[in-house]
Design a protein around this motif. Sequence first.
Motif, short mmCIF file in Angstrom:
data_model
loop_
_atom_site.label_atom_id
_atom_site.label_comp_id
_atom_site.label_asym_id
_atom_site.label_seq_id
_atom_site.Cartn_x
_atom_site.Cartn_y
_atom_site.Cartn_z
N VAL A 74 50.26 41.36 38.23
CA VAL A 74 49.51 42.59 38.46
C VAL A 74 48.82 42.99 37.16
CG1 VAL A 74 49.65 44.99 39.21
CG2 VAL A 74 51.15 43.29 40.25
N LEU A 75 47.50 43.16 37.23
CA LEU A 75 46.74 43.56 36.03
C LEU A 75 46.51 45.06 36.05
CD1 LEU A 75 43.87 40.87 35.95
CD2 LEU A 75 46.19 40.68 35.04
N THR A 76 46.80 45.72 34.91
CA THR A 76 46.49 47.16 34.77
C THR A 76 45.82 47.37 33.42
OG1 THR A 76 48.66 47.59 33.80
CG2 THR A 76 48.45 47.98 36.16
N GLY A 77 45.53 48.64 33.09
CA GLY A 77 44.86 48.97 31.83
C GLY A 77 43.35 48.94 32.03
N GLY A 78 42.65 49.70 31.20
CA GLY A 78 41.19 49.77 31.32
C GLY A 78 40.52 48.41 31.22
N GLY A 79 41.10 47.52 30.39
CA GLY A 79 40.51 46.19 30.19
C GLY A 79 40.51 45.36 31.46
N ALA A 80 41.39 45.70 32.41
CA ALA A 80 41.48 44.94 33.66
C ALA A 80 40.30 45.23 34.59
CB ALA A 80 42.80 45.27 34.37
N MET A 81 39.49 46.26 34.24
CA MET A 81 38.36 46.65 35.08
C MET A 81 37.20 45.65 35.02
SD MET A 81 38.75 49.72 36.44
CE MET A 81 37.17 50.53 36.49
N LEU A 82 37.21 44.76 34.05
CA LEU A 82 36.10 43.82 33.91
C LEU A 82 36.00 42.94 35.17
CD1 LEU A 82 33.91 42.59 32.06
CD2 LEU A 82 35.67 41.05 31.17
N ALA A 83 34.81 42.92 35.76
CA ALA A 83 34.61 42.13 36.98
C ALA A 83 34.94 40.66 36.74
CB ALA A 83 33.16 42.27 37.44
N GLY A 84 35.53 40.03 37.74
CA GLY A 84 35.82 38.60 37.66
C GLY A 84 37.11 38.25 36.94
N LEU A 85 37.76 39.27 36.36
CA LEU A 85 38.96 38.99 35.56
C LEU A 85 40.13 38.49 36.42
CD1 LEU A 85 39.09 39.20 32.55
CD2 LEU A 85 40.11 41.45 32.75
N THR A 86 40.31 39.10 37.59
CA THR A 86 41.45 38.67 38.43
C THR A 86 41.26 37.21 38.85
OG1 THR A 86 40.35 39.75 40.27
CG2 THR A 86 42.25 40.88 39.41
N GLU A 87 40.01 36.82 39.11
CA GLU A 87 39.75 35.44 39.53
C GLU A 87 40.06 34.45 38.39
OE1 GLU A 87 37.88 38.03 40.21
OE2 GLU A 87 37.46 37.99 42.37
N VAL A 88 39.69 34.81 37.16
CA VAL A 88 40.01 33.93 36.02
C VAL A 88 41.54 33.85 35.88
CG1 VAL A 88 39.80 33.60 33.51
CG2 VAL A 88 37.87 34.52 34.80
N ALA A 89 42.20 35.00 36.02
CA ALA A 89 43.66 35.03 35.89
C ALA A 89 44.32 34.14 36.95
CB ALA A 89 44.17 36.46 35.99
N GLU A 90 43.81 34.20 38.19
CA GLU A 90 44.40 33.37 39.27
C GLU A 90 44.30 31.90 38.93
OE1 GLU A 90 43.11 34.35 43.25
OE2 GLU A 90 44.80 35.75 43.30
N ALA A 91 43.16 31.50 38.34
CA ALA A 91 42.97 30.10 37.99
C ALA A 91 43.94 29.69 36.88
CB ALA A 91 41.52 29.87 37.57
N VAL A 92 44.11 30.55 35.89
CA VAL A 92 44.99 30.19 34.76
C VAL A 92 46.46 30.20 35.20
CG1 VAL A 92 45.80 30.87 32.46
CG2 VAL A 92 43.36 31.05 33.02
N PHE A 93 46.89 31.24 35.93
CA PHE A 93 48.31 31.37 36.31
C PHE A 93 48.66 30.51 37.52
CE2 PHE A 93 47.64 35.72 34.39
CZ PHE A 93 48.42 35.48 33.27
N ASP A 94 47.65 30.12 38.29
CA ASP A 94 47.87 29.41 39.55
C ASP A 94 48.86 30.21 40.41
OD1 ASP A 94 47.66 27.53 41.50
OD2 ASP A 94 49.12 26.14 40.61
N ALA A 95 48.62 31.52 40.49
CA ALA A 95 49.49 32.44 41.25
C ALA A 95 48.63 33.60 41.73
CB ALA A 95 50.60 32.95 40.33
#
Length: 420
Positions: free
Chosen positions: A334-355
């Motif tokens: 789960v991403l929180t914090g103002g920095g998590a608002m950047l568009a496309g960030l969750t998709e990059v995270a999914e690719a790196v974590f494979d989760a």
Amino acid sequence: MPTEIAPLAQTVGLDIGTTTVRAVIADVIDEQLEIIGVGEAEARGMRKGVISKPDLAVESIKRAIEAAERMAGQEVRDVFVGLSGAHIKGENSNGMIAITGRNREITPEDIQRVLDTACAISIPSGREVADVLPQEYTVDDQDGINDPIGMLGARLSASVHIITSPVATKQTIQNCVNRAGFHVADTHLTQLAAGESVLTDNDKEYGCAIVNIGGETTGLAIYMRGVVWHTAVIPVGGAHFTNDIAFGLRTPVPAAEHIKREHGCASRMVLDQTERGFGPEMIEVPSVGERASRSVSRGMLTEILEPRAEELFTHVYEEIKRAGYDRQLSSGIVLTGGGAMLAGLTEVAEAVFDAPVRLGQPNESEEVAHPGYATAVGLALWGANATQGVRLQRQQEQEREERAVSTKLKEWFGLKKRTA
Ligand SMILES: Nc1ncnc2c1ncn2[C@@H]1O[C@H](COP(=O)(O)OP(=O)(O)OP(=O)(O)O)[C@@H](O)[C@H]1O
Ligand SMILES: [Mg+2]
């Protein structure tokens, strides 16, 4: 007779971030928060999550809480404050004690004793234990116990997660909050506070990680079986993305920040799905000094942001792997914090974590429905629970004392009768 616990009327969360100071005032009704005041101020005098210039920080704290007070229409005093910074460390420890006396039930005093034993670690001078989070207990050979009070056994052991910080960190927070005219009720690690506001009991039970991306730091906490097993702070946050843009596009930092928020996308894949739209294809970029502004494509902006996002999440993933929890977090990240608002960030995270990765934000009210408010709301929530816990403990202690006194009196009267 048990004394009635008065409902905790109010709780205040204060998140002194590197970018923004946020304050949340809430009434506690039926164990739920009803937000009555929200205030924020630009953070000044902060570096990497810690106060570096107290005079400036005091002003920011004052402005944020006073704004929340104006909205709530009332003044506050006690605040629950977030603890952050790269110098904060988390480690696991164990302790064991003997339960003496035949067939004796484990008491709250035994719990305190075993926790004290588990906390007896050597701490370098200049550091202190900032928080102790009990994990699990073992009674004789039965492990994985959450609450052993009342159980019978000869040996009790406890595992805990201990958070240590430089002594100066808490002291400076206390001084600054006092100088601003308020009082620190208690402190709590920021990413754990964020976890309080956005994670469900199931998330914590089945395993998940919270990644709180701030301005200059990213906090990580790993939960499993309902408790915390690992915490870490990485000295990278949203400001690094902004600085990359400023450097890469040769534009002033405020312009880079604006471009990031308005047009930034950290994922090439998301950008290519044009229907999601990120404003015009070409972005007007102001130059430094007198030079004319230039046009830059959104694709070029993503080329700057994507590697930084990958680097940040790789760092986080390595931390999770080192702790031994990769492939175990069934509830995902789960991403929180103002920095998590950047568009496309969750998709990059999914690719790196494979989760599975999702964005977490408080849902108590419209004003706080933003990933940046997860910490401030979580602090208010944690404060309300901690205070309630302390009240309960006091009440139980009082009842025990009353029972002891009445037993003594009975014994005494019994004795009197027999001797009479
Ligand atoms: N819409 C947005 N898009 C992209 N980034 C954003 C957006 N809104 C805020 N940010 C970024 O969020 C970051 C600040 O987040 P936050 O307010 O959680 O940090 P902080 O708590 O002040 O800092 P820290 O936790 O490091 O002490 C900044 O880097 C800012 O650029
Ligand atoms: Mg923060």
